[in-house]
Scaffold this active site. Structure first.
Site, PDB file in Angstrom:
ATOM      1  N   GLY A  39      11.636  79.320  24.477  1.00 13.99           N
ATOM      2  CA  GLY A  39      11.345  78.477  24.862  1.00 13.99           C
ATOM      3  C   GLY A  39      10.517  77.484  24.119  1.00 13.99           C
ATOM      4  CB  THR A  86       6.707  80.877  18.603  1.00 11.59           C
ATOM      5  OG1 THR A  86       6.083  81.658  20.013  1.00 11.59           O
ATOM      6  CG2 THR A  86       6.683  81.368  17.660  1.00 11.59           C
ATOM      7  CG  ASP A 114       4.086  83.191  22.829  1.00  9.00           C
ATOM      8  OD1 ASP A 114       2.724  82.994  23.661  1.00  9.00           O
ATOM      9  OD2 ASP A 114       5.285  82.760  23.173  1.00  9.00           O
ATOM     10  CG  MET A 147       1.941  80.366  28.403  1.00 14.19           C
ATOM     11  SD  MET A 147       2.976  79.207  27.923  1.00 14.19           S
ATOM     12  CE  MET A 147       4.056  78.453  29.323  1.00 14.19           C
ATOM     13  CG  LEU A 167      -0.029  71.243  31.790  1.00 15.69           C
ATOM     14  CD1 LEU A 167      -0.870  71.068  32.546  1.00 15.69           C
ATOM     15  CD2 LEU A 167       1.593  69.504  31.597  1.00 15.69           C
ATOM     16  CD  GLN A 168      -0.328  77.788  27.844  1.00 17.28           C
ATOM     17  OE1 GLN A 168      -1.243  78.192  26.796  1.00 17.28           O
ATOM     18  NE2 GLN A 168      -0.264  77.521  28.645  1.00 17.28           N
ATOM     19  NE  ARG A 169       7.650  75.683  27.870  1.00 19.92           N
ATOM     20  CZ  ARG A 169       8.961  76.128  28.436  1.00 19.92           C
ATOM     21  NH1 ARG A 169       8.533  77.687  27.657  1.00 19.92           N
ATOM     22  NH2 ARG A 169       9.751  76.265  29.326  1.00 19.92           N
TER      23      ARG A 169
END
Lengths: 409, 409
Positions: free
Chosen positions: B14, B143, B145, B189, B301-303
């Site tokens: 991602g 990432t 995350d 996310m 949007l957050q990435r």
């Protein structure tokens, strides 16, 4: 008429990223021109009727505060969705309002908002005239939807359009990352007017091909034709990004989002107010094209993303507040500040006054002749119209890595 | 070992807002240190296997291009979700990869990605050793995350956290605008790790009370307790903003978003891959509390919100690319660049090399002792950890009112 005296200002309707810039314009101008007390209504006319108001000089103590206010999203004073009743039906409400205004010795009343707010200005100014009250009433327009008549555009639209253009550009980069078939459906605000959805077209730039299709609420929406068009387009291009209005409805008047609702949560919770046009369409496409689909719903972000506003918009919003105060101090009443475009390139805009009756309760949609490609795109006339409104930036004041806001406690 | 020769670099998994800053770091450093040809894999290892690659000097022609690349979201080279098979099961794939690398006379191989990408580095470097191939393999972590082991944090997390903190602050301003009961549920996310959802806590600042509750995927989620907690909180405060992870699941392992799916579109299109944890919970609350609820889903949007990245993150991402190249040119292989925190205040971070075996396929979650208030908030330890990572801004290059990106045509 003296420029002194007391004023009161309120904010109404849905917030925008720059509605506080108009408030800052009213406050700063009134203060500099010698207004005695500057009252702010909490939650608009509704709060005023409950005697909830503040002395704004206590909350805005410096020019730095004014600058932070210009960079603060949403409505500093709070807002309401209150529609003033007709005086014939309920004169008591008018008597209450004027009793409060008189007790506060208000000379000038300002209201920052959209259609309903301009209706409030219209009714209160008419009532004042009928009762030969000296108080003046002037409106300052705002709405991200850009659906107000008379004015070339509304403060708030330019920043929302800039947010949408910027985010859609970023979403397109993200959507093209995998070598696979995928459709991204971006849902954009504007239930009856497609100005914001059309703004997705701004993403088309020298290095970006832009969105592949745009569906506005001005036209009837055909679910099956939609899927066919996407299918055909997908034969030439793997990853598609499509912008749709939240307000799409079919020829029989059914909202696409309601189609979703009806299946969504009604059965489980008996509650239907949701769904999402984008999610419904993304899932229809997933089912019919058998490819990965994704939804992005800007929702409230497009009206509160003060970290990426248009400088043109912020400054015009401020100027609208300034002009309202100057006009009121000259004795104008029953008026609203409007923009009159002289030229798009170079950008030249006149700030004028209009009779509020002309703007209240009238809704301006995207001209049908601007909607092209069998209802799937927007013409260059729109880009020529919108581009000047998204120019320039006004950097937030960052503190500890995040934007600082001015907040009324 | 010579610092000359050819290199190849790929991006996988991602995208993030700063994964291209790491690519810029690899490119610029390799170029300045005298690499002959700098190849870029299209769509990672998957594209390489299809002989799809580019000469990066043709696309990145100047230091200005390097700077624009640092400000371009998503993966410039394209990405893939390809997991390399075990060599015992499928040696052919390895033979194919090395045949291509040899044909291109590659000396150094760099891969920018998350867990799976590090697994690729691990397997290829092991295979090279087994076959005494001279090619070196070094990984650059990324990432949003932030779930990689060994490293203090991952490039991409800081900018996503800054976007979330900024947007949540703006959403809170917007949510408080009406004098009415309303619950806004913000979906964030991170399916198994709650680092991004916890970042909603950053919105709490001097002038902002922050979100009211935060629910991480690290703990079992109880639907009924959730509604009760919201109900109780609503007695004290009208407008609530609650952050939830997309990955919330109940004790029996059922994803909350799947609960939505099961009711949502299955019947209509037989397709279940959607729903949305936030929307499901917002509707449950609407039904149970009988008040207005709203969902905001940051989704992609957050990435990809490169217009509001963290300067610390952008520069660390670039530095990670630089260190990978320097290490490879010294002959290191089977390694990954990691960050080692010396101090949070003042912020001091060491950039080091770790054995890729230690980081591949391991998932790092939020420490349970940081999750407080009966599983509804995150402790100050998290803020102390995350705040240094969102500091500073790197302004986009704005052209005609929108950010310019570097695009590979």
């Amino acid at each position: 008429m003296s420029t002194l005296g007391n004023i009161i200002v309120g904010q109404s309707g849905g917030p925008t990223s720059v509605i506080n810039s108009s408030l800052a314009g009213v406050f700063k101008t009134a203060k500099d021109d010698g207004a005695r007390t500057i009252y702010g209504m909490r939650n608009g006319i509704q709060g005023l009727l409950e005697n909830r108001f503040v002395d704004m000089k206590e909350g805005i103590k410096s020019d730095l505060d004014v600058e932070i206010l210009k960079r603060t999203p949403s409505s500093y004073l709070g807002s309401c969705r209150y529609k003033l009743p007709d005086v014939e039906k309920d004169e008591k409400t008018y008597e209450n309002i004027f009793a409060i205004l008189k007790r506060l010795e208000i000379d000038h009343f300002f209201y920052i908002g959209g259609n309903d707010s301009m209706d409030t200005i219209k009714k209160l100014s008419a009532y004042a005239k009928a009762k030969s009250e000296k108080i003046t009433f002037v409106g300052v327009p705002k709405t991200i939807d850009n659906d107000l008549a008379v004015t070339d555009h509304t403060p708030g639209f330019g920043s929302a359009a800039k947010y949408i253009g910027t985010s859609v550009k970023e979403i397109i980069r993200d959507a093209l990352v995998y070598d696979m078939k995928m459709v991204t459906v971006v849902e954009i605000m504007g239930r009856n007017a497609g100005w914001l959805t059309a703004s997705a077209a701004l993403a088309k730039t020298e290095e970006c091909d832009g969105v592949d299709m745009i569906f506005l609420p001005e036209l009837d929406f055909d679910l099956n034709l939609f899927a066919d068009k996407v299918k055909k387009m997908q034969e030439k291009k793997k990853a598609l990004v499509i912008a749709v209005s939240e307000g799409l409805k079919t020829a029989d008047g059914t909202y696409v989002c309601k189609m979703g609702d009806s299946i969504t949560f009604k059965d489980s919770f008996g509650h239907t107010n949701l769904g999402g046009t984008g999610m419904f369409l993304a899932n229809k496409l997933a089912a019919e094209l058998g490819c990965k689909t994704r939804t992005v719903d800007f929702s409230t972000l497009q009206r509160c993303a003060a970290h990426i506003t248009s400088r043109v918009d912020v400054e015009e919003a401020f100027a609208a507040g300034t002009h309202a105060v100057k006009a009121a101090f000259k004795g104008e009443t029953g008026k609203v500040v409007v923009f009159n475009r002289v030229s798009s390139s170079p950008y030249a805009m006149l700030t004028e006054l209009a009779d509020v009756a002309k703007i209240a309760n009238v809704e301006k949609q995207v001209p049908s002749e601007w909607i092209i490609n069998d209802g799937t795109y927007i013409s260059d006339e729109f880009l020529k119209y919108a581009k000047p409104l998204i120019q320039g930036e006004i950097a937030p004041y960052m503190v500890e890595g995040l934007p600082r806001h001015l907040v009324l406690r």
